[in-house]
Structures are given as C-alpha cells and as structure tokens.
Design an enzyme around this catalytic site. Structure first.
Site, PDB file in Angstrom:
ATOM      1  N   ASN A   1       0.771  -1.178  -0.072  1.00 51.97           N
ATOM      2  CA  ASN A   1       0.129  -0.166   0.263  1.00 51.97           C
ATOM      3  C   ASN A   1       0.912   1.196   0.015  1.00 51.97           C
ATOM      4  O   ASN A   1       1.804   1.362   0.558  1.00 51.97           O
ATOM      5  CB  ASN A   1      -0.871   0.067   1.157  1.00 51.97           C
ATOM      6  CG  ASN A   1      -0.310  -0.079   2.505  1.00 51.97           C
ATOM      7  OD1 ASN A   1       0.486  -0.943   2.777  1.00 51.97           O
ATOM      8  ND2 ASN A   1      -0.900   0.643   3.371  1.00 51.97           N
TER       9      ASN A   1
ATOM     10  N   GLU B   1       0.341   5.450   0.558  1.00 53.09           N
ATOM     11  CA  GLU B   1      -0.682   6.303   0.988  1.00 53.09           C
ATOM     12  C   GLU B   1      -0.221   7.663   0.453  1.00 53.09           C
ATOM     13  O   GLU B   1       0.828   7.824   0.057  1.00 53.09           O
ATOM     14  CB  GLU B   1      -0.678   6.339   2.566  1.00 53.09           C
ATOM     15  CG  GLU B   1      -1.218   5.122   3.025  1.00 53.09           C
ATOM     16  CD  GLU B   1      -1.561   5.194   4.496  1.00 53.09           C
ATOM     17  OE1 GLU B   1      -2.197   4.082   5.063  1.00 53.09           O
ATOM     18  OE2 GLU B   1      -1.048   5.941   5.265  1.00 53.09           O
TER      19      GLU B   1
ATOM     20  N   CYS C   1      -4.043   0.533  -2.629  1.00 51.53           N
ATOM     21  CA  CYS C   1      -4.124  -0.525  -1.587  1.00 51.53           C
ATOM     22  C   CYS C   1      -3.032  -1.326  -2.395  1.00 51.53           C
ATOM     23  O   CYS C   1      -2.747  -1.405  -3.558  1.00 51.53           O
ATOM     24  CB  CYS C   1      -5.091  -1.257  -1.605  1.00 51.53           C
ATOM     25  SG  CYS C   1      -6.570  -0.302  -0.810  1.00 51.53           S
TER      26      CYS C   1
ATOM     27  N   GLU D   1      -3.093  -4.587  -2.877  1.00 50.93           N
ATOM     28  CA  GLU D   1      -3.706  -5.737  -3.676  1.00 50.93           C
ATOM     29  C   GLU D   1      -3.778  -4.965  -5.231  1.00 50.93           C
ATOM     30  O   GLU D   1      -3.305  -5.729  -5.919  1.00 50.93           O
ATOM     31  CB  GLU D   1      -5.008  -6.005  -3.435  1.00 50.93           C
ATOM     32  CG  GLU D   1      -5.061  -6.837  -2.084  1.00 50.93           C
ATOM     33  CD  GLU D   1      -5.197  -5.990  -0.784  1.00 50.93           C
ATOM     34  OE1 GLU D   1      -4.581  -4.867  -0.903  1.00 50.93           O
ATOM     35  OE2 GLU D   1      -5.987  -6.293   0.272  1.00 50.93           O
TER      36      GLU D   1
ATOM     37  N   CYS E   1     -10.222  -5.132   0.987  1.00 49.29           N
ATOM     38  CA  CYS E   1     -11.206  -4.351   1.111  1.00 49.29           C
ATOM     39  C   CYS E   1     -12.235  -4.542  -0.136  1.00 49.29           C
ATOM     40  O   CYS E   1     -11.846  -5.126  -1.178  1.00 49.29           O
ATOM     41  CB  CYS E   1     -10.642  -2.958   1.275  1.00 49.29           C
ATOM     42  SG  CYS E   1      -9.968  -2.227  -0.271  1.00 49.29           S
TER      43      CYS E   1
END
Length: 160
Positions: free
Chosen positions: A62, A64, A73, A75, A112
């Site tokens: 991830n 940010e 993210c 994934e 998520c």
C-alpha cells in the site's frame, strides 16, 4: 417474496508453515512487500504477491498520500502492475498480509471492497479463478478458491 441464501466456503490454515510450499513462498513475498509499505497516515502496512501462470511473482504494497483518496492498496498496486506488464498472463494465486503499527494483527485480514472489485475484474477477464490467501502479521491463514467466495454478488461489465 423469495429468500435467497448465499453460502461461502473458505479453508483456514493454522500458520504459514501449514501452507503448500509454493504458497509459503508467495506469502513470504507478500511479507517482503508489506515491509515496503508507505503508510504514514493509517500506520497499517499491507503486502500482496501474485503468482502468474508464466511463473513470475508480482508484488505490491500500500502507498498512501496526504490526499487520502490518492493512495492505493497493496492488492491493486500488484494486480494493476501484473495486468499492465503481463497482460496475457493469468493470475493464479494471490497472497496478502497486513500489520498495524499500533497493535498486533493476529486475525486474517481480507481485501477491502475496492480491491475485491478489482480482483473480480481480472478473474472475469481471464475466465479463471484466482486463489486468495490472507493473514494478519502472523497466525491463521485463510484461503478462498476464488474471489467469488469473498464477493458473491459481483458487479461486472455485462450489466453496463
């Protein structure tokens, strides 16, 4: 009115050491990726690793941003890189691991909702399920044979 019941089946392993050897290696790649996470705001590090049918392993973490929606993210970082770099390769397996810098994450952490939708897109595109393994920083590992087990009522392009 008709009631519809949706069931899902997942497998739970006690630890990484109980996984098949190839999945252990994939999860270790995800752990390495997690160590490269950039999460100064959430303090929540996630790593992902994807095994492609050409033998390549693609990883992501991830990333940010102070403008929160601009982050990405682990994934989706990995899946989009795999799709862009190896567009003809099928994604066979995905390993995910998450850890909090504020507390121990001992339970398995699934993708998520946004990541589930992105994974679903690639499962549909390749017409082949992607095995998904996920865990916290240590402990139990959950296996889903397909994203369909985690997102049974998927939104797909056929409705557009």
């Amino acid at each position: 009115m008709k009631e519809v019941k949706i069931e899902t089946t997942l497998q739970v392993y006690d630890s990484i050491s109980n996984l098949p050897e190839d999945v252990q290696q994939l999860m270790n790649s995800a752990i390495e990726a997690r160590n490269n996470a950039y999460s100064p705001y959430s303090k929540f590090d996630v790593g992902a690793a994807i095994l492609l049918d050409n033998g390549k392993v693609i990883s992501g973490s991830n990333q940010e941003n102070a403008s929160y929606p601009s982050g990405l993210c682990a994934e989706r970082t990995a899946i989009y890189y795999a799709g862009a770099t190896y567009p003809k390769a099928k994604m066979l397996k995905m390993a995910l691991t998450a850890s909090s810098q504020n507390q121990q994450t001992l339970k398995p952490i699934p993708p998520c909702g946004a990541c589930r939708q992105a994974i679903a897109e690639y499962e549909i595109k390749q017409d082949n399920p992607i095995e998904i393994y996920f865990m916290g920083v240590k402990g139990k590992v959950v296996k889903s044979k397909s994203l369909a087990n985690l997102l049974p009522l998927v939104f797909e392009s056929s409705v557009l």
